[in-house]
Structure formats: structure tokens, C-alpha cells
Design an enzyme around this catalytic site. Structure first.
Site: not given
Length: 436
Positions: A132, A128, A278
Site C-alpha cells: 500500500q 493493493a 500494466d
């Protein structure tokens, strides 16, 4: 991966200057145009600005890319053209070479990687904007995942955010008071700093793990403290299928998944007063028994008792279609501006008709709601276009920004899951009311 501070500043400053030129040119060109042409020209400008910001932030990676990702999720703050362009930053970023990851792990954990792990997969299974994730095995045989933050990614986040804000302001994207800008960007800044601090995330994982411990259908990975620091987070390996795979399962399994997702967010908000904000589908994995694995506890928002009671009161008034009380709730939430401009009750009723469709609340809807064929997002866009004349009486709220992000994200999870379910009994449980 991370660029030097000077290069980052110049790239962001160049983007800001370019956007300033486009905004000035657009304003001058359509100075004498009628309102319809000006609105069309602004929409085209916003599309252009959104693409430019997304491309610039996508090239830079690191914290500034994360700023773009966070911004893309606040659709009530940014024009839809900008939010849509920024959405592409949600996709996985290119991975960092293993040699650099190895250096980062050894520097943080202060030991050679072969001593820390008996196995460490060089290819990450997820990458991302700020780090990672690699699969590994401890000396005990415990299978784990190791979340590695990219070197230097946390050094420039405040200056990055300041430059992005400046670019958005110059483009006319932030059409709000300076005070409200400060509140909203403080919220984004806090979210960004929290996601960069893996010690905070480790603490969040422990808190939420304990909170959900009695729900066997919700699995939260456990922290391996001996192999975790501010920039390295090692967790027990808890795997599952993607949302796309879960969408192919029978509806009774999908109903169990949807129920767990609902309890995950609503239970945290109304009972714990802290919420995972999120709900990107990549932050969940799903199992064939209907259980849900939850990841990424960096973006957490805490709420006061008065805020939670206000949210609960707002929901009750919405379900009862009490638009007078509802408007007062919106004022208390800093969404409805305090002025002498009247907003008709029909405006609120139309939005209630759209928003309450998933619940068995007559006359809006009765029975199970088919999220795979949900008209809500289409109707909302249509209603927004016909309600523009009233939108000046409303503004984004720092209090509800993370909550809006969560509700919207979970709605899309249910849409993509394609579940048929009546959410009314779950809503009644948290609002402590019987809806007839």
C-alpha cells in the site's frame, strides 16, 4: 495480512480438490450429451470455477491474490468466464493496519519512522494486493509517497502460483501443450517476481524517466534512493486526477492525453525495446493540461530487435490487408499453429475489419474515431462465437502475452476516456510508413 505457509497451502489445496470434483462430475454428467449441451455445461463450469478461484485468492491477499490479478489480464490464455470472475481482484484490497506498516518501514529502513519522515500519513491513499502507498514528507520538506510491501508477501509466490496452475489445469482451463503452459507461466512468474522487487522497479523508474525526459506531457516520479529498499519504495509525489474525472474534460484535452498514452506504450516498444505492461487506469493520473503521470513500473517486459521488427512487420501487413503475409507472421509469433488445416482469408479479413476501425484506413474507417461509442469489443465477441471452428488452429503466445495485455489495457483506457481521435498519424510515425 499474510497467512502461514501451511494454512495457505491447505486453502489452495482445498480449492484444487473442490474444482477437481466439479470437473469430474461435469464430465461424467454430460458424457452422452450433444456438442451444444457440452459447450453450455463447460461454460457454466468455467463460471463456477472462476468465481471459486477469485473468492479464494481474494481472501488470501498477498502474492497469490496478485497471481489472480495478473491472470485476469491474460484474456487470450483463460476462458472468458474465468477471466471475468478474476477481474474483481483488480479492485483495491483492504488496507493493512498502520502499526504493521510502521514496523515494516522501520525494519527495512533501519530507523524510527519519525526520524525518517517529518510527516507520515497513517491512512494509505492506495492499497493493493502486495502493498500500500502512504503520503509523507522528508526532513528537507520534499513531499513523497511511500510504497510499502506487506510483510512476508514474497515468501510463498512460487508455491502459490503452482497451486493456482494445478487448479486451472484440473478444471480444463489450460487447454494447451505442457510446453506452452511452461512458457506462459514462466512469463507470469517473472512478472510476479519483478513486481515484488522494488529495487528492480526503482531501476525501471530511472530508465523510463530518462527515456521520457524530453516529453513534458509524460511525468514519471523520481526515486528517493535513501528511503528505498527491496520492499520499500519512496518516490516524489506526482499527483493528478482519475480517468473518470479526465473523461469529463474537453475533447482537445482528451486528445492530448490519448496521444501521450500512445507515445508512452509505442515509444517504449519500438524505440526503447522495453515496455510498461500494466496500463491499468489506476497506474495513471491525468492533469487538466493533458499531461499524464505514470506509476507502477514493476511489470516491465524487454524485447529483442527481431521481436520488435516482427511486431512492426505484422502491423504493416495488417494495415495493408496482406492476409498471406499476416498468416506467416502469426506462425512466426507462435500464434498460428503449423498444420495442414486451412484458415480462409475471409477469417482474417473480418478480424482486420474490426481491429482497424480506430485508424483512417479505407474501407474500414475514415476520420476521427469515437472511442466512447466503440463497437470493437462487442464485434470481437460476436466474431469469436462465429469463428470457433477455426480457433483450434491458434494458441496463446508467450512472446505476445504482455503486449496483448498492454494493447488491450490502453484500448480500454481510451474507451473510458471517451476520446475522439484519429490514431493514424501516430501509427505512421512508429511504423515509418505512409498509409493511403
Amino acid at each position: 495480512m499474510a497467512q502461514t505457509s501451511g494454512k495457505r497451502f491447505m486453502k489452495l489445496a482445498g480449492m484444487t480438490a473442490s474444482i477437481a470434483g466439479k470437473a469430474a462430475k461435469n464430465s461424467f454428467k454430460h458424457l452422452s450429451s450433444d456438442e451444444e449441451k457440452r459447450l453450455q455445461a463447460r461454460s457454466e463450469l468455467m463460471q463456477d470455477v472462476g468465481i471459486q478461484i477469485a473468492e479464494t485468492l481474494g481472501e488470501m491477499k498477498g502474492a497469490v491474490m496478485k497471481v489472480g490479478q495478473i491472470a485476469s489480464q491474460y484474456k487470450d490464455v483463460f476462458p472468458p468466464e474465468v477471466a471475468t470472475a478474476l477481474e474483481k481482484l483488480q479492485k483495491d484490497a483492504p488496507a493493512m493496519p498502520y502499526a504493521q506498516i510502521k514496523v515494516q518501514v522501520e525494519r527495512e529502513l533501519k530507523a524510527p519512522i519519525h526520524e525518517l519522515f517529518t510527516e507520515f500519513e497513517e491512512t494509505p491513499f492506495a492499497a493493493a494486493s502486495i502493498g500500500q502507498v502512504h503520503k509523507a514528507v522528508l526532513s528537507t520538506g520534499q513531499r513523497v509517497v511511500v510504497k510499502v510491501q506487506y510483510p512476508g508477501v514474497d515468501e510463498n509466490c512460487d508455491s502459490d502460483l503452482k497451486q493456482v496452475r494445478m487448479a486451472l489445469k484440473i478444471a480444463g482451463v489450460l487447454n494447451m501443450s505442457r510446453e506452452l503452459q511452461e512458457q506462459l507461466f514462466d512469463e507470469i512468474r517473472k512478472s510476479l517476481h519483478d513486481e515484488l522487487d522494488y529495487i528492480k522497479e526503482a531501476n525501471n523508474l530511472r530508465v523510463f524517466g530518462a527515456f521520457h525526459s524530453d516529453d513534458k506531457g509524460l511525468i514519471i516520479p523520481k526515486v528517493i534512493a535513501s528511503h528505498s529498499t527491496r520492499r520499500i519504495l519512496t518516490l516524489t509525489e506526482e499527483m493528478g486526477e482519475t480517468l473518470a474525472v479526465a473523461a469529463t474534460w474537453d475533447n482537445d484535452v482528451k486528445q492530448r492525453i490519448a496521444t501521450h498514452l500512445f507515445h508512452f506504450s509505442a515509444g517504449q516498444l519500438f524505440v526503447l525495446y522495453r515496455m510498461h505492461c500494466d496500463p491499468h487506469p489506476g497506474n495513471f493520473a491525468f492533469r487538466a493540461d493533458g499531461s499524464v503521470v505514470a506509476y507502477d513500473f514493476g511489470g516491465i517486459r524487454s524485447y529483442s530487435d527481431s521481436e520488435v521488427q516482427l511486431f512492426k512487420r505484422f502491423a504493416k501487413h495488417a494495415i495493408r490487408s496482406d492476409v498471406t503475409a499476416l498468416e506467416q507472421d502469426l506462425i512466426a509469433l507462435d500464434i498460428r499453429k503449423v498444420d495442414d488445416k486451412e484458415v480462409p482469408g475471409e477469417f482474417y479479413q473480418k478480424w482486420l475489419e474490426i481491429g482497424l476501425k480506430p485508424l483512417s484506413v479505407p474501407p474500414y474507417h475514415v476520420g476521427e474515431f469515437d472511442f466512447s461509442d466503440s463497437p470493437i469489443h462487442h464485434e470481437a465477441i460476436t466474431q469469436m462465437r462465429s469463428s470457433l471452428k477455426y480457433f483450434g488452429q491458434f494458441q496463446p503466445s508467450a512472446t505476445t502475452m504482455m503486449l496483448d495485455r498492454t494493447v488491450s489495457g490502453q484500448y480500454w483506457n481510451l474507451v473510458n476516456l471517451g476520446v475522439e481521435i484519429d490514431l493514424l498519424p501516430l501509427v505512421e510515425q512508429y511504423l515509418e510508413m505512409t498509409i493511403e
